[in-house]
Design a protein around this motif. Structure first.
Motif, mmCIF file in Angstrom:
data_model
loop_
_atom_site.group_PDB
_atom_site.id
_atom_site.type_symbol
_atom_site.label_atom_id
_atom_site.label_comp_id
_atom_site.label_asym_id
_atom_site.label_seq_id
_atom_site.Cartn_x
_atom_site.Cartn_y
_atom_site.Cartn_z
ATOM 1 N N HIS A 87 -1.790 -2.512 12.538
ATOM 2 C CA HIS A 87 -2.398 -3.506 12.130
ATOM 3 C C HIS A 87 -2.285 -3.847 10.356
ATOM 4 O O HIS A 87 -1.913 -5.269 10.184
ATOM 5 C CB HIS A 87 -3.962 -3.463 12.503
ATOM 6 C CG HIS A 87 -4.991 -4.557 11.761
ATOM 7 N ND1 HIS A 87 -4.923 -5.885 12.410
ATOM 8 C CD2 HIS A 87 -5.889 -4.572 10.826
ATOM 9 C CE1 HIS A 87 -5.502 -6.595 11.547
ATOM 10 N NE2 HIS A 87 -6.129 -5.817 10.508
ATOM 11 N N ILE A 88 -2.478 -3.082 9.840
ATOM 12 C CA ILE A 88 -2.302 -3.105 8.269
ATOM 13 C C ILE A 88 -0.912 -3.528 7.961
ATOM 14 O O ILE A 88 -0.450 -4.294 7.281
ATOM 15 C CB ILE A 88 -2.699 -2.019 7.615
ATOM 16 C CG1 ILE A 88 -4.280 -1.480 7.770
ATOM 17 C CG2 ILE A 88 -2.252 -1.876 6.173
ATOM 18 C CD1 ILE A 88 -4.663 -0.263 7.046
ATOM 19 N N ASN A 89 0.168 -2.770 8.780
ATOM 20 C CA ASN A 89 1.735 -3.229 8.572
ATOM 21 C C ASN A 89 1.807 -4.641 8.750
ATOM 22 O O ASN A 89 2.456 -5.538 8.133
ATOM 23 C CB ASN A 89 2.380 -2.352 9.507
ATOM 24 C CG ASN A 89 3.022 -1.052 8.732
ATOM 25 O OD1 ASN A 89 3.581 -1.099 7.635
ATOM 26 N ND2 ASN A 89 2.558 0.000 9.101
ATOM 27 N N GLU A 90 1.185 -5.168 9.922
ATOM 28 C CA GLU A 90 1.376 -6.732 10.412
ATOM 29 C C GLU A 90 0.827 -7.453 9.515
ATOM 30 O O GLU A 90 1.311 -8.488 9.166
ATOM 31 C CB GLU A 90 0.890 -6.832 11.834
ATOM 32 C CG GLU A 90 1.707 -5.960 12.897
ATOM 33 C CD GLU A 90 1.032 -6.027 14.183
ATOM 34 O OE1 GLU A 90 -0.468 -6.456 14.363
ATOM 35 O OE2 GLU A 90 1.416 -5.516 15.276
ATOM 36 N N THR A 91 -0.547 -7.207 8.943
ATOM 37 C CA THR A 91 -1.369 -8.059 7.949
ATOM 38 C C THR A 91 -0.358 -8.071 6.698
ATOM 39 O O THR A 91 -0.266 -9.351 6.168
ATOM 40 C CB THR A 91 -2.656 -7.523 7.782
ATOM 41 O OG1 THR A 91 -3.183 -7.404 8.934
ATOM 42 C CG2 THR A 91 -3.370 -8.253 6.779
ATOM 43 N N LEU A 163 1.410 9.294 -7.433
ATOM 44 C CA LEU A 163 2.368 8.852 -6.464
ATOM 45 C C LEU A 163 2.364 9.554 -5.013
ATOM 46 O O LEU A 163 2.714 10.744 -4.953
ATOM 47 C CB LEU A 163 3.897 8.652 -6.965
ATOM 48 C CG LEU A 163 4.152 7.958 -8.295
ATOM 49 C CD1 LEU A 163 5.452 8.164 -8.744
ATOM 50 C CD2 LEU A 163 3.558 6.559 -8.034
ATOM 51 N N ILE A 164 1.708 8.954 -3.923
ATOM 52 C CA ILE A 164 1.366 9.531 -2.909
ATOM 53 C C ILE A 164 2.804 9.162 -1.828
ATOM 54 O O ILE A 164 3.516 8.189 -1.962
ATOM 55 C CB ILE A 164 0.158 9.270 -2.085
ATOM 56 C CG1 ILE A 164 0.206 7.662 -1.690
ATOM 57 C CG2 ILE A 164 -0.883 9.468 -3.105
ATOM 58 C CD1 ILE A 164 -1.007 7.304 -1.035
ATOM 59 N N THR A 165 3.108 10.101 -0.891
ATOM 60 C CA THR A 165 4.058 9.944 -0.019
ATOM 61 C C THR A 165 3.587 9.740 1.526
ATOM 62 O O THR A 165 4.620 9.352 2.355
ATOM 63 C CB THR A 165 5.047 11.350 -0.063
ATOM 64 O OG1 THR A 165 3.937 12.424 0.358
ATOM 65 C CG2 THR A 165 5.575 11.732 -1.452
ATOM 66 N N ARG A 166 2.146 9.545 1.716
ATOM 67 C CA ARG A 166 1.939 9.094 2.998
ATOM 68 C C ARG A 166 0.571 8.451 2.813
ATOM 69 O O ARG A 166 -0.119 8.807 2.026
ATOM 70 C CB ARG A 166 1.569 10.391 4.042
ATOM 71 C CG ARG A 166 2.736 11.396 4.296
ATOM 72 C CD ARG A 166 2.357 12.156 5.493
ATOM 73 N NE ARG A 166 3.152 13.412 5.573
ATOM 74 C CZ ARG A 166 2.938 14.444 6.370
ATOM 75 N NH1 ARG A 166 2.095 14.239 7.135
ATOM 76 N NH2 ARG A 166 3.871 15.474 6.340
ATOM 77 N N ALA A 167 0.385 7.658 3.922
ATOM 78 C CA ALA A 167 -0.885 6.764 3.642
ATOM 79 C C ALA A 167 -1.015 5.985 5.058
ATOM 80 O O ALA A 167 0.265 5.840 5.734
ATOM 81 C CB ALA A 167 -1.111 6.018 2.407
ATOM 82 N N VAL A 168 -2.155 5.487 5.561
ATOM 83 C CA VAL A 168 -2.189 4.584 6.386
ATOM 84 C C VAL A 168 -1.778 3.269 6.011
ATOM 85 O O VAL A 168 -2.195 2.534 5.001
ATOM 86 C CB VAL A 168 -3.591 4.578 7.013
ATOM 87 C CG1 VAL A 168 -3.793 3.740 7.945
ATOM 88 C CG2 VAL A 168 -4.069 5.907 7.411
#
Length: 249
Positions: A87-91, A163-168
């Motif tokens: 959902h966040i990717n689409e938004t 600088l993070i490498t993973r997240a939702v």
């Protein structure tokens, strides 16, 4: 609040604060002891984007009901986070904006628990006076430490430490790490956004958790952070395991 299970009860409390420099709070917390579910999410992308992402995580998980087994419980949480990631990717694509959120969650069912996470929000356990970190940051600096290319004390001062490498929401697929935990009476668990540990050390965290009462510990952790620069939003959830007799009172 309390919740009774076959072997244990747990009490919990949560608190979040905007800090001293930010205008908006992009953190979100979920504190559901009656279901054995606790979450901290730290949004990224600026106002309206970061808080949208962290709120989407909390909203997506708020309807989770604890199934009969811990495995099924964790599977449902993972599936819901996959849905939120999509959902966040689409938004983001629709709004031409980058947004995402770290997540760290604690699930408890019976005598065991699961901690799962993506990003640099952390989980700790305070047991018998000793504080243990249960999660490993998904960050460029943490990877350098793991490879032996950077000392842990250097990591705290490294310019790329955020600088993070993973997240939702920042990639098409979401990869969560998880650990199964044994639960013991008087265990205290802490979930926290990076706004906490960037300002206070583990000695201070231990002192705050040693208070025993979940709300008192939350307040002490937030106040300790605010006594420093408090450059970021800060959110904490504290969970304490108690026996059934104590929890009944």
């Amino acid at each position: 609040m309390k919740n009774d299970v076959t072997d244990f009860c747990w009490t919990s409390a949560s608190r979040t604060d905007v800090g001293r420099f930010r205008m908006y709070n992009e953190d979100s917390v979920l504190d559901l002891p009656e279901r054995g579910l606790w979450v901290v999410a730290d949004g990224m992308g600026g106002h309206s984007s970061g808080d949208y992402a962290s709120n989407a995580i909390v909203s997506g998980l708020s309807g989770v009901q604890p199934p009969a087994s811990l495995e099924a419980f964790a599977d449902e949480v993972r599936q819901r986070l996959d849905d939120v990631n999509r959902h966040i990717n689409e938004t983001s694509a629709q709004n031409k904006a980058t947004m995402g959120s770290t997540v760290v969650g604690l699930l408890a069912n019976g005598g065991h628990g699961v901690v799962l996470w993506a990003g640099d929000s952390r989980a700790y356990r305070y047991r018998s006076g000793e504080l243990s970190r249960l999660t490993r940051d998904h960050s460029q600096v943490e990877e350098l430490v793991r490879l032996g290319l950077l000392a842990p004390d250097e990591a705290e001062r490294h310019p790329a430490k955020n600088l993070i490498t993973r997240a939702v929401g920042i990639a098409e697929s979401l990869y969560l790490d998880s650990e199964i935990l044994d639960l013991a009476v008087n265990d205290i668990f802490l979930l926290a956004s990076d706004g906490l540990y960037q300002e206070v050390d583990e000695k201070t965290i231990s002192e705050c958790l040693s208070l025993g009462d979940c709300q008192s510990s939350c307040d002490a952790l937030i106040e300790s952070t605010l006594s420093q620069l408090a450059r970021d939003n800060v959110s904490v959830v504290v969970v304490r395991i108690v026996d059934g007799e104590e929890g009944a009172h």
